[in-house]
Design an enzyme around this catalytic site. Structure first.
Site, mmCIF file in Angstrom:
data_model
loop_
_atom_site.group_PDB
_atom_site.id
_atom_site.type_symbol
_atom_site.label_atom_id
_atom_site.label_comp_id
_atom_site.label_asym_id
_atom_site.label_seq_id
_atom_site.Cartn_x
_atom_site.Cartn_y
_atom_site.Cartn_z
ATOM 1 N N GLY A 1 0.800 -1.207 0.000
ATOM 2 C CA GLY A 1 0.000 0.000 0.000
ATOM 3 C C GLY A 1 0.838 1.265 0.000
ATOM 4 N N LYS B 1 13.499 -1.525 -2.461
ATOM 5 C CA LYS B 1 12.187 -1.192 -1.900
ATOM 6 C C LYS B 1 12.079 0.318 -1.762
ATOM 7 C CE LYS B 1 9.029 -2.247 1.915
ATOM 8 N NZ LYS B 1 8.801 -3.094 3.108
ATOM 9 N N ASP C 1 4.172 -8.331 12.347
ATOM 10 C CA ASP C 1 3.393 -8.755 11.172
ATOM 11 C C ASP C 1 3.986 -10.028 10.576
ATOM 12 O OD1 ASP C 1 1.267 -8.515 9.360
ATOM 13 O OD2 ASP C 1 2.487 -7.410 7.917
ATOM 14 N N ASP D 1 8.886 7.292 -9.473
ATOM 15 C CA ASP D 1 10.055 6.700 -10.109
ATOM 16 C C ASP D 1 10.182 7.122 -11.562
ATOM 17 O OD1 ASP D 1 7.917 5.339 -11.171
ATOM 18 O OD2 ASP D 1 8.899 3.371 -11.116
ATOM 19 N N GLU E 1 -17.648 -15.320 -11.875
ATOM 20 C CA GLU E 1 -17.403 -15.349 -10.429
ATOM 21 C C GLU E 1 -17.491 -13.937 -9.847
ATOM 22 O OE1 GLU E 1 -14.385 -19.057 -9.635
ATOM 23 O OE2 GLU E 1 -13.594 -17.312 -10.703
#
Length: 518
Positions: free
Chosen positions: A23, A44, A165, A411, A496
């Site tokens: 997120g 990251k 987490d 970026d 679905e």
């Protein structure tokens, strides 16, 4: 470690494909340009939502007391998750690294839009992916997994870090070798002794969260041990220990520690393993074993773990659980991408009443594919060329502003699918047409189904005002996603998707709202 203020991330690393999105972050594969071995890394990017204080030069490399970390005063305090991960990774570098079971950090780069962590590349896949792909699966394999996770936890706990987490997707193998070490990663929600922002507690996965976290109690290293107990339960059964009809029931089961070993396949599991799970899933944190104590447990050492193949039903359930988990995790991560909630409104304010026809949307898709050299991503100049090719001169002056709106991680590129969704959201569609349009915008390969990443992008387009007021409750996003998750095959057909909308009118209202004009 060398430091040059003119050095940029792109000066030293070739940045390639996206490995994953969260997120508030994106992870890309990178290759170090210098050196003979061309070391591959994971980069990251932690997105900064607020403005940088004056004096922080864009694109410059910053320095700090350890490994060139940006000092905390240079990071907006309101961006709690970004600040938190920087703090935790600094502590890991100082007190943990290198460790065979904890992700290594190689380099850090800060610019005006965020912080880039250059990390060890773990190419061996997620924990459960490897387990379900094995020809043979026994308790000894599960014990080896617990042993490595416990070793990593012991190291971070000694450094006064609580992961908070811990879950299967945050445990990756370093490489494809059979004896590859298992690494704990993603410390974005972790806490350290001198800093824990309350906002961090809003996130996390309810299936692995401890009773004390749900009841607003003190979070300690023993909270991670509870999460490890949940992982072990799943490793030996193929399903989680706390299963309920809704999220509130599940929370109550966790708070009460209400789980069992009654299901028939547990009869084939050693008593030592079941006793270990019971000790880890003890409601009172003080009665749970520490990571250090766990490493000396006979079952974890392998002395009492059975080497016989487990019941095939357990492996089958693990495969189903894994597919379901991955689909849900991708969706949840994307829903939390806070800025994208408002993009439909912002785009409408930019382009006024200019609504693309369906054939124009299709033309946009085709021109993106033809002009963009980097697959689904486009640079600003490429985006301008797309608009020129589509003969849209009125939008060309707005190109930089539209581009900036969709450059999610700053970026210098934008995702074609997000642009398509943004323009298609300006259309006034109803009923099945709206569902079909929403579905088709993310069926990028025209396969007739959408993958986990495409489902995530779809949920990502939900406007903020259409989300439930209790969206920040632990597990609420799981509950929303369960309404659409008809099976566990890792893909969703239009039928679905449509069936899920028909079963729940509130879910249909949420998803269709992004396709209606404000």
């Amino acid at each position: 470690m060398g430091y040059d203020q003119t050095r940029k991330l792109s000066d030293e690393y070739e940045i390639s494909e996206i490995l994953g999105r969260g997120g508030f972050s994106v992870v890309r594969k990178g290759t170090k340009k210098s050196g003979n071995e061309k070391t591959q890394v994971a980069i990251k990017t932690l997105r900064r939502l607020g403005s940088s204080p004056s004096g922080t030069g864009g694109g410059q490399k910053s320095t700090a007391t350890v490994m060139g970390f940006p000092s905390l005063r240079q990071v907006s305090v309101s961006d709690a998750l970004l600040t938190n991960e920087i703090l935790v990774m600094r502590r890991i570098v100082e007190n943990v690294s290198p460790h065979p079971n904890v992700i290594d950090l190689y380099d850090v780069c800060e610019d005006s839009n965020g912080v880039h962590l250059v990390l060890e590349l773990c190419s061996g896949g997620e924990l459960f992916d490897r387990i379900v792909a094995q020809d043979k699966y026994a308790e000894t394999e599960a014990a080896a997994v617990v042993r490595q996770i416990a070793a990593g936890l012991e190291a971070v706990h000694k450094a006064d870090i609580v992961h908070r987490d811990l879950k299967p997707e945050n445990c990756l193998f370093l490489d494809s070798r059979k004896d590859s070490p298992l690494k704990i990663m993603d410390f974005g929600l972790s806490s350290v002794e001198e800093f824990t922002d309350p906002v961090v507690g809003l996130f996390g996965s309810i299936d692995y969260v401890s009773p004390e976290a749900l009841s607003q109690g003190k979070i300690t290293a023993k909270s991670d041990m509870w999460s490890l107990g949940v992982i072990l339960y799943i490793l030996l059964s193929g399903y989680p220990p706390f299963i309920a009809q809704n999220n509130r029931q599940k929370q109550q089961m966790i708070i009460n520690g209400n789980f069992s070993f009654y299901e028939k396949t547990w009869k084939g599991i050693t008593q030592s393993a079941k006793q270990l799970i019971s000790s880890l899933l003890t409601v009172d944190p003080s009665k749970r074993p520490s990571a250090q104590e766990l490493l000396s447990h006979p079952w974890v050492r392998g002395d009492k773990a059975k080497d016989e193949q487990m019941d095939p039903e357990i492996v089958s359930r693990l495969q189903s659980f894994n597919a379901r988990r991955k689909l849900r995790a991708a969706a949840i991560a994307s829903v939390w991408s806070s800025t994208i909630f408002l993009r439909t409104k912002k785009l409408r304010s930019l382009v006024g009443t200019y609504d693309l026809k369906e054939e124009e949307i299709e033309s946009l898709r085709i021109h993106f594919k033809k002009i963009c050299g980097n697959g689904d991503n486009a640079t600003l100049s490429e985006f301008v060329e797309v608009l020129k090719a589509m003969k849209m001169p009125s939008l060309i002056p707005l190109a930089p502003r539209i581009f900036d709106l969709f450059d999610n991680n700053r970026d210098g590129t934008i995702d074609m699918r997000e642009i398509l969704c943004g323009f298609s959201s300006l259309k006034n569609s109803k009923g099945d047409d709206a569902l079909r349009l929403c579905f088709q915008m993310y069926d990028t390969d025209r396969s007739g189904c959408i993958t986990k990443e495409e489902v995530a992008s779809m949920l990502c387009a939900l406007p903020e005002e259409c989300l439930p007021a209790d969206i920040t409750e632990p597990g609420k996003l799981d509950e929303i996603f369960d309404l659409m998750d008809a099976n566990s095959d890792g893909k969703v057909t239009f039928e679905e998707f449509k069936a899920a909308m028909q079963r729940d009118s509130s879910l249909q209202d949420m998803l269709l709202s992004s396709l209606r004009p404000s």
